[in-house]
Design a protein around this motif. Structure first.
Motif, PDB file in Angstrom:
ATOM      1  N   VAL A  83      14.048   0.088  -6.184  1.00 43.14           N
ATOM      2  CA  VAL A  83      15.519   0.071  -6.136  1.00 43.14           C
ATOM      3  C   VAL A  83      16.043  -1.349  -5.888  1.00 43.14           C
ATOM      4  O   VAL A  83      17.233  -1.542  -5.662  1.00 43.14           O
ATOM      5  N   GLY A  84      15.132  -2.323  -5.934  1.00 41.53           N
ATOM      6  CA  GLY A  84      15.470  -3.688  -5.516  1.00 41.53           C
ATOM      7  C   GLY A  84      16.688  -4.255  -6.190  1.00 41.53           C
ATOM      8  O   GLY A  84      17.461  -4.983  -5.582  1.00 41.53           O
ATOM      9  N   PHE A  85      16.898  -3.934  -7.452  1.00 40.59           N
ATOM     10  CA  PHE A  85      18.027  -4.521  -8.163  1.00 40.59           C
ATOM     11  C   PHE A  85      19.038  -3.472  -8.612  1.00 40.59           C
ATOM     12  O   PHE A  85      19.791  -3.677  -9.542  1.00 40.59           O
ATOM     13  N   ALA A  86      19.038  -2.332  -7.881  1.00 41.30           N
ATOM     14  CA  ALA A  86      20.015  -1.286  -8.178  1.00 41.30           C
ATOM     15  C   ALA A  86      21.428  -1.856  -8.052  1.00 41.30           C
ATOM     16  O   ALA A  86      22.308  -1.547  -8.845  1.00 41.30           O
ATOM     17  N   THR A  87      21.621  -2.686  -7.030  1.00 46.40           N
ATOM     18  CA  THR A  87      22.884  -3.413  -6.919  1.00 46.40           C
ATOM     19  C   THR A  87      22.651  -4.798  -7.512  1.00 46.40           C
ATOM     20  O   THR A  87      21.804  -5.543  -7.017  1.00 46.40           O
ATOM     21  N   PRO A  88      23.371  -5.133  -8.561  1.00 47.56           N
ATOM     22  CA  PRO A  88      23.071  -6.418  -9.190  1.00 47.56           C
ATOM     23  C   PRO A  88      23.486  -7.602  -8.317  1.00 47.56           C
ATOM     24  O   PRO A  88      24.406  -7.487  -7.500  1.00 47.56           O
TER      25      PRO A  88
ATOM     26  N   SER B 267       0.800  -1.225   0.000  1.00 50.53           N
ATOM     27  CA  SER B 267       0.000   0.000   0.000  1.00 50.53           C
ATOM     28  C   SER B 267       0.836   1.280   0.000  1.00 50.53           C
ATOM     29  O   SER B 267       0.442   2.300  -0.546  1.00 50.53           O
ATOM     30  N   HIS B 268       1.997   1.219   0.607  1.00 46.16           N
ATOM     31  CA  HIS B 268       2.791   2.439   0.781  1.00 46.16           C
ATOM     32  C   HIS B 268       3.460   2.824  -0.541  1.00 46.16           C
ATOM     33  O   HIS B 268       3.945   1.957  -1.267  1.00 46.16           O
ATOM     34  N   PRO B 269       3.485   4.130  -0.858  1.00 42.96           N
ATOM     35  CA  PRO B 269       4.065   4.509  -2.148  1.00 42.96           C
ATOM     36  C   PRO B 269       5.555   4.193  -2.268  1.00 42.96           C
ATOM     37  O   PRO B 269       6.043   3.934  -3.361  1.00 42.96           O
ATOM     38  N   GLU B 270       6.261   4.215  -1.163  1.00 38.24           N
ATOM     39  CA  GLU B 270       7.718   4.053  -1.243  1.00 38.24           C
ATOM     40  C   GLU B 270       8.219   2.690  -0.773  1.00 38.24           C
ATOM     41  O   GLU B 270       9.338   2.310  -1.075  1.00 38.24           O
ATOM     42  N   TYR B 271       7.416   2.020   0.037  1.00 42.10           N
ATOM     43  CA  TYR B 271       7.898   0.783   0.658  1.00 42.10           C
ATOM     44  C   TYR B 271       6.914  -0.365   0.497  1.00 42.10           C
ATOM     45  O   TYR B 271       5.700  -0.160   0.422  1.00 42.10           O
ATOM     46  N   LEU B 272       7.486  -1.564   0.514  1.00 40.01           N
ATOM     47  CA  LEU B 272       6.699  -2.781   0.413  1.00 40.01           C
ATOM     48  C   LEU B 272       6.949  -3.606   1.670  1.00 40.01           C
ATOM     49  O   LEU B 272       8.078  -3.649   2.156  1.00 40.01           O
ATOM     50  N   LEU B 273       5.922  -4.238   2.177  1.00 41.30           N
ATOM     51  CA  LEU B 273       6.109  -5.167   3.298  1.00 41.30           C
ATOM     52  C   LEU B 273       5.783  -6.574   2.832  1.00 41.30           C
ATOM     53  O   LEU B 273       4.634  -6.873   2.515  1.00 41.30           O
ATOM     54  N   ASP B 274       6.784  -7.423   2.797  1.00 35.44           N
ATOM     55  CA  ASP B 274       6.528  -8.821   2.446  1.00 35.44           C
ATOM     56  C   ASP B 274       6.682  -9.668   3.709  1.00 35.44           C
ATOM     57  O   ASP B 274       7.778 -10.106   4.060  1.00 35.44           O
ATOM     58  N   PHE B 275       5.552  -9.875   4.365  1.00 36.13           N
ATOM     59  CA  PHE B 275       5.555 -10.572   5.663  1.00 36.13           C
ATOM     60  C   PHE B 275       5.989 -12.035   5.555  1.00 36.13           C
ATOM     61  O   PHE B 275       6.296 -12.660   6.563  1.00 36.13           O
ATOM     62  N   ASN B 276       5.981 -12.560   4.322  1.00 38.59           N
ATOM     63  CA  ASN B 276       6.371 -13.961   4.155  1.00 38.59           C
ATOM     64  C   ASN B 276       7.749 -14.248   4.726  1.00 38.59           C
ATOM     65  O   ASN B 276       8.052 -15.360   5.110  1.00 38.59           O
ATOM     66  N   ARG B 277       8.587 -13.206   4.743  1.00 39.74           N
ATOM     67  CA  ARG B 277       9.974 -13.425   5.145  1.00 39.74           C
ATOM     68  C   ARG B 277      10.239 -12.981   6.577  1.00 39.74           C
ATOM     69  O   ARG B 277      11.389 -12.981   7.018  1.00 39.74           O
ATOM     70  N   CYS B 278       9.216 -12.585   7.294  1.00 39.88           N
ATOM     71  CA  CYS B 278       9.430 -12.049   8.643  1.00 39.88           C
ATOM     72  C   CYS B 278       9.922 -13.146   9.584  1.00 39.88           C
ATOM     73  O   CYS B 278       9.358 -14.236   9.634  1.00 39.88           O
ATOM     74  N   ILE B 279      10.980 -12.858  10.313  1.00 45.67           N
ATOM     75  CA  ILE B 279      11.512 -13.816  11.293  1.00 45.67           C
ATOM     76  C   ILE B 279      11.247 -13.338  12.725  1.00 45.67           C
ATOM     77  O   ILE B 279      11.800 -13.875  13.677  1.00 45.67           O
ATOM     78  N   LEU B 280      10.407 -12.315  12.881  1.00 42.54           N
ATOM     79  CA  LEU B 280       9.958 -11.844  14.188  1.00 42.54           C
ATOM     80  C   LEU B 280      11.109 -11.390  15.078  1.00 42.54           C
ATOM     81  O   LEU B 280      11.060 -11.539  16.292  1.00 42.54           O
ATOM     82  N   CYS B 281      12.146 -10.827  14.464  1.00 34.98           N
ATOM     83  CA  CYS B 281      13.311 -10.375  15.227  1.00 34.98           C
ATOM     84  C   CYS B 281      12.991  -9.104  15.997  1.00 34.98           C
ATOM     85  O   CYS B 281      13.694  -8.748  16.931  1.00 34.98           O
ATOM     86  N   SER B 282      11.960  -8.383  15.539  1.00 30.24           N
ATOM     87  CA  SER B 282      11.478  -7.155  16.177  1.00 30.24           C
ATOM     88  C   SER B 282      12.459  -5.984  16.066  1.00 30.24           C
ATOM     89  O   SER B 282      12.312  -5.004  16.778  1.00 30.24           O
TER      90      SER B 282
ATOM     91  N   GLY C  85      14.085  -9.804   3.990  1.00 31.54           N
ATOM     92  CA  GLY C  85      13.432  -9.049   2.921  1.00 31.54           C
ATOM     93  C   GLY C  85      11.990  -8.701   3.209  1.00 31.54           C
ATOM     94  O   GLY C  85      11.124  -8.914   2.358  1.00 31.54           O
ATOM     95  N   VAL C  86      11.702  -8.172   4.416  1.00 32.21           N
ATOM     96  CA  VAL C  86      10.313  -7.773   4.697  1.00 32.21           C
ATOM     97  C   VAL C  86      10.093  -6.316   4.308  1.00 32.21           C
ATOM     98  O   VAL C  86       9.179  -5.990   3.543  1.00 32.21           O
ATOM     99  N   ILE C  87      10.934  -5.418   4.831  1.00 32.13           N
ATOM    100  CA  ILE C  87      10.736  -3.982   4.595  1.00 32.13           C
ATOM    101  C   ILE C  87      11.612  -3.575   3.412  1.00 32.13           C
ATOM    102  O   ILE C  87      12.834  -3.464   3.547  1.00 32.13           O
TER     103      ILE C  87
END
Lengths: 628, 257, 183
Positions: free
Chosen positions: B211-216, B136-151, B204-206
């Protein structure tokens, strides 16, 4: 085509479910209504963030769940982020952020309830109400599920309806309850007999026989002096009755000597260990003694405020306990200048839990008292120096506080003369399972298992689980062992299993319990208890092989060595104990020589079969495919 | 400050100062102890348990345990590494960690730690949880699939940004990350790129959009050297995501501002 | 002195729910394939077009399990191969095909064969020749015991070469930095 129709129907029913949900929400929740009841609750709790859990419990009482708009209001009024409020509410299994039914029925699911047939009773109720376990009925009327042990093992099977206990459930009682729910009869109009709770005291010793008059121990302390009283408690060699057995006198002394802005007394009445119910009875019949013990402690450590943390399952005790507190205030046994002693000011507040076993761990309990998620803290520091609000805090068990009154009135030497050399005084056991007379049995420390079994009328006993799932399972050749800190230390649970019981199923029930109650903070316990649970289910489903057994043993080691707190450390105890002592119960589940999957491969094709209408041989898979 | 206090880590003498934890002293001395929920810029949490060491024979999280003089700490042992690998495997099966589709691949601390601990498979059965993505956020994506609950994002947002954008909810295996919005969507929070919380996720949650592949792939943090040997700038953790936000002026909403 | 001729090791390979990318990666061993062929001969494999796996020393499986046929093939490999190797993300954690696992199979079939835009009178294929899909995609170690894993999507030719040569030399396979990859 038939399949098509089926799916359309499913979709419609989902939509209608949503429809009724929105209607219900709309009906009961104009913004104003939330503000009205919440403001009263907030005022009662001084808008204090430390009371957040109490505020949420009270808010839920109004509609059966905490409405999203209600969180807005709380967030605004308490200046707390919404994420924090939702995070706290989401931790406790008795709190709901979505409609959870006008009737929320939870069957107690301890092994003793299982042995008494709770699952069949639940199925019967579900079929009579046309609901699936764990799912809210389409009309939003009722949700039926299970919960961890409700502390009624002596009169099970038990259940909670809207968090109020009903015991001795029978098929007839289930029929009546189904009818009452269908007819939407308010809980207050259900037959009073349903809510009857027995004490079942079967053997009394020094504590249960005591008839200490309210104020007697306080007067004895004031006459003797605070230091001398602390000395008596140390002389008594009283050790904590929650199971760990730390010296009570030393704990009080450490806390008294710890620097802090304030000192606090906390009574741990979050009696969540399955199979334990002694605190329920003590709070019902000996509340004065418990509160007086807390007051003794307050005087010695210099506390002005105390808390009784009462597990949500014992909520029915709240009016009684409040009345006792009120009476004590009237008698000047609480409040300011207690018994006329200037500066002796102390009062007790009762905080309710909301379905979280982990809050029985003292640092998690303190987090919960502070209105947070009940996650155990990193220790050290310990609560005696950094407890409630980071101030020095004594956390003791209900039975411990009650015992301090006995010591104060009768003297430490008298007390230390009872029991054994290292375990002085008496211990109350909560006896349940396969015996004629379940209930409370108080003995001087040192009593043998065999003696308890004889007294409660247990026949043909195969095993006794001492101190609940996190305790130890002992077999018949050990029945000469004794209840004592240096032999079988216990918080009091004493569950008996006769020869007909399957000890694998006992362990599996306990493992499920730990997985359900893991707080989720640390990786090994959060994921490991779930994996352990799945592995035990795999064995139960007949898919076990020696490979799985090795996996279970490896997981046990990992949980014990890396978990954050005692829950993770002890989650594997039931498995380790039963493997050691009842190995045949496992061996018969390792029927397969080779590894086979945890799931049924043929069943994994059933959706495809249904969708294609196929049932030829190619549409099936053998579940196991053993190499010769 | 008394600089003479030391303990040993796998036989090496490590100096420490009062108040330092084992992992902090080890890092300052250039020693790597695997970790995920610890980031030296934030208060230690002790939840992932990857940094578990044996201190005088007793297992403990090195991010919360302070050393004592002459303490004997073991870390790089087969026993501990086997346990750490098992913990990683738990994290991998608990979520949906499909590295080939993850733009954090190569920069991911979970993945890089699994490489050095030679995790060849997730070993356990996958949970395959259903965790919808929040784009939903214009600048950021949250992919909860990868969350490890590190907080780490929870702590960064609360303790550094003063915002509480993130929190943990649920319990046990149902624990999950939530955001501070009635809609449950990041777009409806005051989260922004300047937040510390935007830059601490070890997995890779936040993710910053576009820019995801700015660094190859191939030129990423842990491509050349393994996480255990990544060079050490000024005693800071070489492997934890370090935010540029730390050098930015405090956010107007941050605590005390 | 005559050195006895060592019998060649038999190797079988197959792709289940995979994309053959891992098989392409096997070809990335490049000219070392010639060295390899001195030591091994191929049983069932896309390279030989043998349809069923006979007794083998090593079986290499690409792809996870998404249908009944995958299960049959996997079981044939497990029954015949002394050593079973899972190669690539799909065999190891389900990979791309497992991205459907958060959806119910019925809703997927419904969407693909009935609801999708442009379909008229769609029906779900029910030819007995077609393997039925499993309700979830599984990595292969959830169904049979797997001895070794070569992660990667796909693993590099070098990683595959390393594991195979380690095994052929009787060493425990080990992938160092740069060779162990999940992507």
């Amino acid at each position: 085509m038939t399949i098509n129709v089926h799916y359309k129907l499913t979709r419609m029913s989902v939509e209608s479910d949503k429809g009724s949900y929105h209607q219900r929400v709309f009906m009961i929740s104009p913004e104003k209504t939330h503000a009205e009841y919440l403001d009263t609750i907030l005022a009662h709790h001084q808008h204090n963030a430390n009371n957040l859990l109490q505020i949420l419990i009270a808010a839920q009482d109004v509609h059966g769940y905490i409405h999203s708009d209600a969180i807005d209001h709380l967030s605004e009024q308490m200046a707390l982020p919404r994420s924090k409020i939702e995070g706290v509410a989401g931790f406790y299994s008795f709190l709901h952020l979505q409609a959870a039914g006008d009737y929320r029925v939870l069957f107690s699911d301890n092994i003793t309830d299982r042995m008494a047939g709770n699952i069949d009773l639940m199925k019967s109720l579900c079929s009579q109400l046309w609901v699936e376990p764990g799912k809210l009925s389409e009309d939003g009327l009722v949700c039926v599920g299970t919960t961890s042990c409700t502390g009624m093992c002596d009169q099970g099977p038990g259940m909670l309806v809207n968090n109020i206990a009903i015991n001795h459930i029978t098929a007839e009682r289930i029929n009546a309850i189904a009818e009452l729910i269908r007819e939407r009869v308010p809980l207050s109009a259900w037959p009073a007999s349903f809510f009857a709770i027995e004490d079942n005291i079967r053997r009394r010793d020094i504590l249960l026989n005591s008839q200490i008059q309210p104020g007697a121990a306080l007067k004895a302390m004031l006459a003797r002096g605070d230091n001398a009283t602390l000395q008596e408690i140390k002389t008594s060699k009283l050790r904590g009755r929650g199971g760990a057995g730390f010296s009570t006198g030393m704990k009080w002394e450490f806390c008294r000597d710890a620097a802090g802005d304030a000192h606090y007394v906390v009574c741990n009445a979050d009696e969540g260990e399955p199979g334990t119910f002694k605190d329920r009875v003590l709070l019902n019949g000996y509340a004065d003694t418990v509160f007086e013990g807390m007051t003794l402690c307050a005087r010695i450590i210099g506390a002005k405020q105390g808390f009784l943390y009462l597990r949500g399952e014992y909520r029915y005790l709240l009016p009684h306990l409040q009345a006792v507190l009120q009476k004590r205030r009237g008698q000047n046994l609480l409040g300011t200048s207690i018994l006329g002693h200037e500066g002796f000011d102390f009062d007790i507040a009762i905080h309710l839990g909301a379905g979280a076993y982990i809050c029985g761990e003292e640092s998690a309990l303190i987090e919960s008292l502070e209105g947070k998620r009940g996650t155990p803290r990193n220790r050290p520091p310990f609560p005696v120096t950094h407890g409630y609000l980071n101030c020095p805090t004594v956390v003791n068990n209900v039975e411990t506080f009650a015992s301090t009154c006995l010591i104060t009135t009768h003297g430490g030497a008298w007390y230390s003369g009872i029991g054994t050399e290292t375990s002085c005084g008496s211990k109350i056991l909560s006896v349940s399972g396969d015996c004629e007379r379940p209930g409370l049995y108080e003995y001087p420390f040192g009593v043998t298992i065999a003696q308890v079994l004889a007294d409660c009328g247990a026949q043909d006993t195969q095993a006794v689980q001492v101190s609940g799932p996190s305790g130890v399972c002992i077999s018949a050749d050990e029945f000469n062992r004794r209840i004592a800190f240096d032999d079988l230390a216990t918080a009091g649970a004493f569950m008996i299993f006769n020869q007909t019981r399957d000890m694998f199923e006992v362990a599996r029930n306990f493992v499920h319990f730990f997985a359900h109650e893991s707080c989720g903070f640390c990786t090994p316990c959060r994921v490991g208890t779930q994996l352990l649970s799945n592995m035990m289910d795999k064995l139960a489903d007949g898919n076990g092989s020696p490979y799985d057994f090795t996996e279970i043993e490896k997981l046990n080691v990992l949980l014990q060595s890396t978990s954050h707190c005692g829950l993770g450390h002890s989650a594997c105890n039931p498995v380790l104990n039963t493997i050691e002592k009842f190995r045949p119960a496992y061996d018969k589940r390792l029927a397969h020589k080779d590894f086979i999957p945890a799931f049924d491969l043929d069943r994994a094709l059933s959706q495809a079969r249904q969708m294609t209408g196929r049932d030829d041989t190619g549409a099936h898979l053998e579940s196991s495919h053993e190499s010769k | 400050m008394n600089q003479n206090k030391t303990f040993t880590l796998d036989g090496k003498t490590i100096p420490y100062t009062e108040g330092q934890t084992i992992i902090q002293a080890a890092m300052a001395a250039g020693e790597y102890i695997p970790h995920l929920c610890f980031n030296p810029e934030l208060k230690a949490h002790g939840s992932c348990k990857l940094c578990t060491v044996k201190a005088n024979g007793r297992q403990t999280a090195s991010c919360t345990q302070q050393p004592t003089p002459e303490m004997v700490v073991e870390s790089d042992t087969q026993e501990l590494n086997d346990e750490r690998r098992a913990l990683l495997q738990m994290l991998f099966v608990e979520g949906n960690h499909f590295c080939p589709s993850c733009e954090k691949s190569g920069d991911c601390q979970l993945q890089a730690t699994a490489y050095v601990l030679k995790m060849m498979s997730p070993h356990y059965n996958q949970f395959y949880p259903d965790r919808p993505v929040d784009a939903s956020h214009p600048e950021y994506l949250l992919d909860f699939n990868r969350c490890i609950l590190c907080s780490l994002c929870v702590r960064a947002s609360r303790d550094v940004d003063g915002k509480n954008v993130f929190a943990l909810s649920g319990r046990g295996i149902k624990s999950h990350l939530i955001v501070n919005a009635k809609s449950g969507q990041l777009a409806d929070t005051d989260f922004c790129d300047a937040d510390k919380a935007a830059h601490v996720c070890p997995v890779g949650v936040i993710l910053k959009k576009r820019v995801g592949f700015a660094t190859p792939i191939g030129s990423r943090s842990f491509d050349e050297l393994p996480i255990s040997a990544t060079p050490h700038p000024q005693g800071a953790c070489p492997v934890c995501p370090r935010s540029d936000a730390a050098t930015l002026p405090p956010h107007p909403k941050s605590r005390g501002a | 002195m005559n050195t006895p001729v060592k019998p060649k090791l038999r190797v079988a390979t197959t792709s289940l729910a995979g994309c053959f990318g891992c098989h392409m990666a096997i070809l990335d061993i490049d000219e070392r394939l010639l060295d390899l062929l001195q030591l091994v001969e191929f049983d069932r494999s896309p390279i030989t077009d043998i349809k069923h796996c006979g007794p083998c020393d090593i079986g290499i499986i690409e792809g996870g399990l998404c249908n009944a046929e995958n299960v049959h093939v996997l079981r044939e490999f497990r029954a015949n191969c002394k050593i079973l190797i899972a190669i690539g993300a799909c065999a190891i954690n389900g990979g791309l095909p497992a991205q459907r696992n958060h959806l119910s199979l019925s809703s997927i079939l419904e969407e693909v064969y009935h609801a999708q835009h442009g379909l008229v009178d769609g029906f779900i294929p029910n030819d007995p020749e077609l393997p039925l899909p499993l309700d979830k995609v599984h990595p292969i170690h959830e169904v049979v015991k797997v001895d070794y894993f070569i992660p990667g999507c796909p693993p590099s030719g070098d990683a595959i070469w390393k594991v195979l040569t380690d095994l052929l030399a009787g060493r425990e396979p080990e992938l160092g930095h740069g060779l162990i990859h999940y992507d």
